[in-house]
Write a protein that holds these residues in place. Structure first.
Motif, PDB file in Angstrom:
ATOM      1  N   GLU A   1       0.992  -1.352  -0.017  1.00 48.65           N
ATOM      2  CA  GLU A   1       0.031   0.035  -0.083  1.00 48.65           C
ATOM      3  C   GLU A   1       0.704   1.320   0.114  1.00 48.65           C
ATOM      4  N   ALA A   2       1.897   1.101   0.867  1.00 50.07           N
ATOM      5  CA  ALA A   2       2.957   2.274   0.889  1.00 50.07           C
ATOM      6  C   ALA A   2       3.409   2.533  -0.498  1.00 50.07           C
ATOM      7  N   TRP A   3       4.039   1.652  -0.955  1.00 50.30           N
ATOM      8  CA  TRP A   3       4.616   1.680  -2.597  1.00 50.30           C
ATOM      9  C   TRP A   3       3.712   2.352  -3.370  1.00 50.30           C
ATOM     10  N   ALA A   4       2.382   2.000  -3.382  1.00 45.08           N
ATOM     11  CA  ALA A   4       1.510   2.368  -4.232  1.00 45.08           C
ATOM     12  C   ALA A   4       1.172   3.869  -4.239  1.00 45.08           C
ATOM     13  N   ALA A   5       1.206   4.455  -2.841  1.00 46.00           N
ATOM     14  CA  ALA A   5       0.702   5.570  -2.622  1.00 46.00           C
ATOM     15  C   ALA A   5       1.928   6.744  -2.613  1.00 46.00           C
ATOM     16  N   ALA A   6       3.097   6.126  -2.648  1.00 48.67           N
ATOM     17  CA  ALA A   6       4.419   7.014  -2.408  1.00 48.67           C
ATOM     18  C   ALA A   6       4.179   8.471  -3.489  1.00 48.67           C
ATOM     19  N   ASP A   7       3.753   8.046  -4.796  1.00 48.90           N
ATOM     20  CA  ASP A   7       4.000   9.354  -5.627  1.00 48.90           C
ATOM     21  C   ASP A   7       3.111  10.387  -5.451  1.00 48.90           C
ATOM     22  N   ALA A   8       1.875  10.107  -4.660  1.00 45.13           N
ATOM     23  CA  ALA A   8       0.957  10.984  -4.251  1.00 45.13           C
ATOM     24  C   ALA A   8       1.154  11.648  -2.856  1.00 45.13           C
ATOM     25  N   GLU A   9       2.024  10.764  -1.962  1.00 43.55           N
ATOM     26  CA  GLU A   9       1.857  11.210  -0.595  1.00 43.55           C
ATOM     27  C   GLU A   9       3.038  11.283   0.049  1.00 43.55           C
ATOM     28  N   PRO A  10       3.586  12.471   0.084  1.00 45.84           N
ATOM     29  CA  PRO A  10       5.021  12.853   0.666  1.00 45.84           C
ATOM     30  C   PRO A  10       5.610  11.886   1.975  1.00 45.84           C
ATOM     31  N   ALA A  11       4.426  12.098   2.806  1.00 44.56           N
ATOM     32  CA  ALA A  11       4.768  11.483   4.048  1.00 44.56           C
ATOM     33  C   ALA A  11       4.869  10.029   3.908  1.00 44.56           C
ATOM     34  N   ILE A  12       4.417   9.470   3.074  1.00 50.81           N
ATOM     35  CA  ILE A  12       4.609   7.897   2.708  1.00 50.81           C
ATOM     36  C   ILE A  12       5.869   7.829   2.184  1.00 50.81           C
ATOM     37  N   ARG A  13       5.984   8.374   1.213  1.00 50.10           N
ATOM     38  CA  ARG A  13       7.682   8.610   0.532  1.00 50.10           C
ATOM     39  C   ARG A  13       8.633   8.640   1.700  1.00 50.10           C
ATOM     40  N   GLU A  14       8.453   9.626   2.540  1.00 50.04           N
ATOM     41  CA  GLU A  14       9.448   9.787   3.592  1.00 50.04           C
ATOM     42  C   GLU A  14       9.640   8.649   4.483  1.00 50.04           C
ATOM     43  N   MET A  15       8.331   7.925   4.729  1.00 47.91           N
ATOM     44  CA  MET A  15       8.489   6.729   5.611  1.00 47.91           C
ATOM     45  C   MET A  15       9.322   5.714   4.831  1.00 47.91           C
ATOM     46  N   LEU A  16       8.940   5.473   3.618  1.00 49.06           N
ATOM     47  CA  LEU A  16       9.872   4.263   2.927  1.00 49.06           C
ATOM     48  C   LEU A  16      11.355   4.700   2.673  1.00 49.06           C
ATOM     49  N   VAL A  17      11.444   5.994   2.709  1.00 49.25           N
ATOM     50  CA  VAL A  17      12.966   6.240   2.533  1.00 49.25           C
ATOM     51  C   VAL A  17      13.564   6.010   4.008  1.00 49.25           C
ATOM     52  N   ARG A  18      13.039   6.259   4.874  1.00 54.30           N
ATOM     53  CA  ARG A  18      13.528   6.065   6.334  1.00 54.30           C
ATOM     54  C   ARG A  18      13.707   4.552   6.446  1.00 54.30           C
ATOM     55  N   ARG A  19      12.635   3.801   6.234  1.00 52.21           N
ATOM     56  CA  ARG A  19      12.802   2.372   6.329  1.00 52.21           C
ATOM     57  C   ARG A  19      14.106   1.853   5.584  1.00 52.21           C
ATOM     58  N   ARG A  20      14.266   2.464   4.176  1.00 49.10           N
ATOM     59  CA  ARG A  20      15.185   1.755   3.473  1.00 49.10           C
ATOM     60  C   ARG A  20      16.429   2.170   3.992  1.00 49.10           C
ATOM     61  N   ARG A  21      16.785   3.411   4.350  1.00 53.08           N
ATOM     62  CA  ARG A  21      18.002   3.973   4.963  1.00 53.08           C
ATOM     63  C   ARG A  21      18.384   2.989   6.232  1.00 53.08           C
ATOM     64  N   GLU A  22      17.581   2.844   7.018  1.00 53.96           N
ATOM     65  CA  GLU A  22      17.695   2.002   8.140  1.00 53.96           C
ATOM     66  C   GLU A  22      18.231   0.466   7.995  1.00 53.96           C
ATOM     67  N   ILE A  23      17.461  -0.026   6.999  1.00 50.67           N
ATOM     68  CA  ILE A  23      17.675  -1.432   6.395  1.00 50.67           C
ATOM     69  C   ILE A  23      19.398  -1.534   5.636  1.00 50.67           C
ATOM     70  N   VAL A  24      19.636  -0.532   4.847  1.00 48.83           N
ATOM     71  CA  VAL A  24      20.715  -0.363   4.224  1.00 48.83           C
ATOM     72  C   VAL A  24      22.093  -0.229   5.175  1.00 48.83           C
ATOM     73  N   ALA A  25      21.777   0.726   6.286  1.00 40.76           N
ATOM     74  CA  ALA A  25      22.704   0.917   7.091  1.00 40.76           C
ATOM     75  C   ALA A  25      23.232  -0.230   7.827  1.00 40.76           C
ATOM     76  N   LEU A  26      21.939  -0.909   8.235  1.00 43.74           N
ATOM     77  CA  LEU A  26      22.483  -2.229   9.007  1.00 43.74           C
ATOM     78  C   LEU A  26      23.011  -3.406   8.256  1.00 43.74           C
ATOM     79  N   THR A  27      22.662  -3.478   6.887  1.00 49.99           N
ATOM     80  CA  THR A  27      23.349  -4.144   6.024  1.00 49.99           C
ATOM     81  C   THR A  27      24.807  -4.000   5.785  1.00 49.99           C
ATOM     82  N   VAL A  28      25.150  -2.707   5.761  1.00 49.27           N
ATOM     83  CA  VAL A  28      26.328  -2.158   5.579  1.00 49.27           C
ATOM     84  C   VAL A  28      27.320  -2.646   6.759  1.00 49.27           C
TER      85      VAL A  28
END
Length: 233
Positions: A114-141
């Motif tokens: 749902e978040a991926w589908a809404a990201a283009d139209a909803e800045p807050a959801i896009r920010e949520m997804l960006v936060r999520r990916r940063r956290e995952i990538v940081a842990l993986t690094v």
């Protein structure tokens, strides 16, 4: 008048966020209203707005809660494991444990889709997804840096790029599980992830790599729009 403690405030805030996540998973972001969250939480409208000004605030708080909970659980599982390859296996297993839980409780990772589908139209959801990916990538690094320090990986590996690509691979597995539906088999998907990881481990035997040149961008001849050129008859 009794003083409200910080612990009580955190408890109420957590209750509101968890209620909102249940409603988001059931109804989706667009169809959820603040009144839905009020009903689900059992709190008053005033209590909700004391902690959150809008649905966007709830979306971001929900992302932070889920991410903190998941990464905290993963760190606990990895703690005390010395064998690096075993550690990687445990990390991958944690991802599939999450996926199985979501399939059993909500029918799949609906909230994320749902978040991926809404990201283009909803800045807050896009920010949520960006936060999520940063956290995952940081842990993986961080995990891969341990492998670099132990000599498992050669120094030429771009850990940031590999970690970002691996995060994208896992998101692709989520979508694959949705596509496969009842035909999804954890063992098969897990084997695909390990096949990629084993290529990365095999790179340790190589002193270097010949980089693949990127092709220059070219206009794509979309069949849905104006044709790029005449089609031969």
């Amino acid at each position: 008048m009794p003083r409200i403690t910080a612990a009580h405030e955190l408890e109420v805030r957590d209750r509101i966020v968890r209620a909102s996540l249940r409603v988001f998973a059931e109804k989706g972001f667009d169809r959820t209203t603040m009144q839905d969250v009020v009903r689900e939480s059992g709190l008053s409208v005033g209590a909700i707005y004391t902690y959150f000004r809008s649905k966007d605030d709830l979306i971001l708080a929900g992302c932070d809660l889920i991410t903190d909970q998941e990464l905290g659980e993963l760190r606990d599982r990895l703690a005390g494991i010395d064998d690096f390859r075993v550690k990687i296996g445990v990390a991958v297993g944690f991802f599939f444990d999450q996926l199985e839980f979501e399939r059993e409780t909500t029918g799949g990772p609906r909230l994320l889709v749902e978040a991926w589908a809404a990201a283009d139209a909803e800045p807050a959801i896009r920010e949520m997804l960006v936060r999520r990916r940063r956290e995952i990538v940081a842990l993986t690094v961080g995990v891969l840096q341990e492998g670099l320090a132990r000599g498992v990986f050669p120094g030429w590996i771009d850990l940031g790029a590999v970690s970002t690509g691996f995060a994208a691979l896992l998101d692709g597995i989520l979508l694959e599980a949705i596509e496969e539906g009842a035909g999804y088999r954890r063992s098969e998907s897990e084997r695909r992830v390990f096949a990629i990881l084993e290529l990365v481990f095999a790179a340790a035997a190589s002193p270097g790599v010949e980089r693949i040149p990127a092709a220059p961008p070219r206009p794509y001849p979309s069949v849905r729009g104006r044709p790029a050129g005449r089609v031969a008859s």
